[in-house]
Design an enzyme around this catalytic site. Sequence first.
Site, PDB file in Angstrom:
ATOM      1  N   ASN A  93     -37.902 -26.423  19.794  1.00  0.00           N
ATOM      2  CA  ASN A  93     -37.423 -26.201  21.171  1.00  0.00           C
ATOM      3  C   ASN A  93     -36.905 -27.526  21.743  1.00  0.00           C
ATOM      4  OD1 ASN A  93     -37.000 -24.416  23.441  1.00  0.00           O
ATOM      5  ND2 ASN A  93     -38.690 -25.448  24.460  1.00  0.00           N
TER       6      ASN A  93
ATOM      7  N   ARG B  26     -22.958 -24.789  17.604  1.00  0.00           N
ATOM      8  CA  ARG B  26     -24.172 -25.587  17.884  1.00  0.00           C
ATOM      9  C   ARG B  26     -25.125 -25.327  16.717  1.00  0.00           C
ATOM     10  NH1 ARG B  26     -26.923 -25.556  23.601  1.00  0.00           N
ATOM     11  NH2 ARG B  26     -27.819 -27.495  22.801  1.00  0.00           N
TER      12      ARG B  26
ATOM     13  N   GLY C 249     -28.824 -22.025  25.839  1.00  0.00           N
ATOM     14  CA  GLY C 249     -30.021 -21.204  25.678  1.00  0.00           C
ATOM     15  C   GLY C 249     -29.798 -20.292  24.475  1.00  0.00           C
ATOM     16  N   ALA C 250     -30.812 -20.244  23.600  1.00  0.00           N
ATOM     17  CA  ALA C 250     -30.625 -19.569  22.303  1.00  0.00           C
ATOM     18  C   ALA C 250     -30.113 -18.122  22.413  1.00  0.00           C
ATOM     19  CB  ALA C 250     -31.930 -19.647  21.514  1.00  0.00           C
TER      20      ALA C 250
ATOM     21  N   ASP D  30     -35.705 -22.295  20.280  1.00  0.00           N
ATOM     22  CA  ASP D  30     -34.368 -22.098  19.701  1.00  0.00           C
ATOM     23  C   ASP D  30     -34.448 -21.605  18.272  1.00  0.00           C
ATOM     24  OD1 ASP D  30     -34.132 -24.232  21.903  1.00  0.00           O
ATOM     25  OD2 ASP D  30     -32.124 -23.402  21.624  1.00  0.00           O
TER      26      ASP D  30
HETATM   27  O1  MRU Z   1     -29.796 -27.174  24.850  1.00  0.00           O
HETATM   28  P1  MRU Z   1     -30.100 -25.859  25.499  1.00  0.00           P
HETATM   29  O2  MRU Z   1     -30.039 -25.877  26.977  1.00  0.00           O
HETATM   30  O3  MRU Z   1     -29.275 -24.734  24.883  1.00  0.00           O
HETATM   31  O4  MRU Z   1     -31.595 -25.614  25.079  1.00  0.00           O
HETATM   32  C1  MRU Z   1     -32.268 -24.458  25.491  1.00  0.00           C
HETATM   33  C2  MRU Z   1     -33.685 -24.445  25.135  1.00  0.00           C
HETATM   34  O5  MRU Z   1     -34.194 -25.328  24.483  1.00  0.00           O
HETATM   35  C3  MRU Z   1     -34.456 -23.242  25.549  1.00  0.00           C
HETATM   36  O6  MRU Z   1     -35.764 -23.572  25.840  1.00  0.00           O
HETATM   37  C4  MRU Z   1     -34.423 -22.267  24.378  1.00  0.00           C
HETATM   38  O7  MRU Z   1     -33.108 -22.022  23.986  1.00  0.00           O
HETATM   39  C5  MRU Z   1     -35.061 -20.999  24.712  1.00  0.00           C
HETATM   40  S1  MRU Z   1     -34.023 -20.054  25.746  1.00  0.00           S
HETATM   41  C6  MRU Z   1     -34.711 -18.609  26.164  1.00  0.00           C
END
Ligand code: MRU
Length: 357
Positions: free
Chosen positions: A250, A88, A52-53, A240
């Site tokens: 996203n 990442r 999550g970002a 993201d």
């Molecule tokens: O691959 P992830 O689980 O890190 O991806 C997360 C997402 O795509 C979320 O929707 C995004 O980071 C927003 S988090 C508040």
Amino acid sequence: MKIEGKEYRTIWYEENIVKIIDQTKLPHQFIIKELKTVKDAINAIKVMEVRGAPLIGGTAAYGLALAVQENNDPEFIKKSAKELIQSRPTAINLKWATDRMIKKLAGINSDQILSIALNEAKEICDEDEKFCENIGINGLKIIEEIYNKKKDTVNILTHCNAGWLATINWGTATSPIYHAHKKGIPVHVWVDETRPRNQGANLTSYELNEEEIPNTIIADNTGGILMQRGEVDMCIVGTDRTLSNGDVCNKIGTYLKALAAHDNNVPFYVALPSSTIDWEIKNAKDIPIEERNSEELSHVEGVDENNELKKVLIYPKKSKAINLAFDVTPAKYVTGLITERGISEASSDGLKELFKK
Ligand code: MRU
């Protein structure tokens, strides 16, 4: 937010150690993991024990503080910052948080460098929590408006996990939902399973259950028919990296949900703290899209009858698979951006108006 009735944040520092909730084991096992070195932090981001970002931004900040704790040689800190940023590629928060830490530490050689680094990491996390709370207060108005017209449960579709587990607390997409629930507005969430890693099923549904918010997991392809049937009042997703023109990067599959929402006149909102805005990249084609191991597609993990975690192959052994982790939804399909400063149009003018400074 709560897990088994106890309040948590997703990351904290205690007795010289950074602690996280290992998200690769949820919902089946609740494990608090210790990060003792910057390498531990980099690994936790890479293998998605934290994801999550906003949360990977917070982890990068604490990761750099751990680097200072290990060895405050400027070259080591610089190398660690680079590795954190590269852990990442898609979420901009990693670079944003690491750059902010480096700026804060520039020119400091004193004994205080560690406490300055730790304070700044905590500040980044506290700020994210506050921003996510404000996103909730701002987004609540949209849910309230729908409820006042409908006078019945508001059905909200979300993708991936943009919940509190993806941030420090509250979440981005879920924060308006938590605020609505706390205010007594009846809400029900359609949770996209979100293949291949199932962040919707494993994390969003789990955290909503813990807060007693009604939710139903759906296969990623189900949103379209639900929208055609009038069973989705609005979509809220996270992001993201959002460009200054309002294009939203996203989790893979977000774009298809936005297209279906557009075709069915369902409002499609994106919730984000300003740390997720990329003010530099102008063209969505320049966003680095993470490609992950195809094993995430070909194998699934779950618990067996003895409650033991098992991973099994579900594809033909000879088949190839491609695992692109993110896509971009053009601004024209986004009804609005819900930020800590208010709600803006997904456009350069809209974002400029909110973030003049
Ligand atoms: O691959 P992830 O689980 O890190 O991806 C997360 C997402 O795509 C979320 O929707 C995004 O980071 C927003 S988090 C508040």
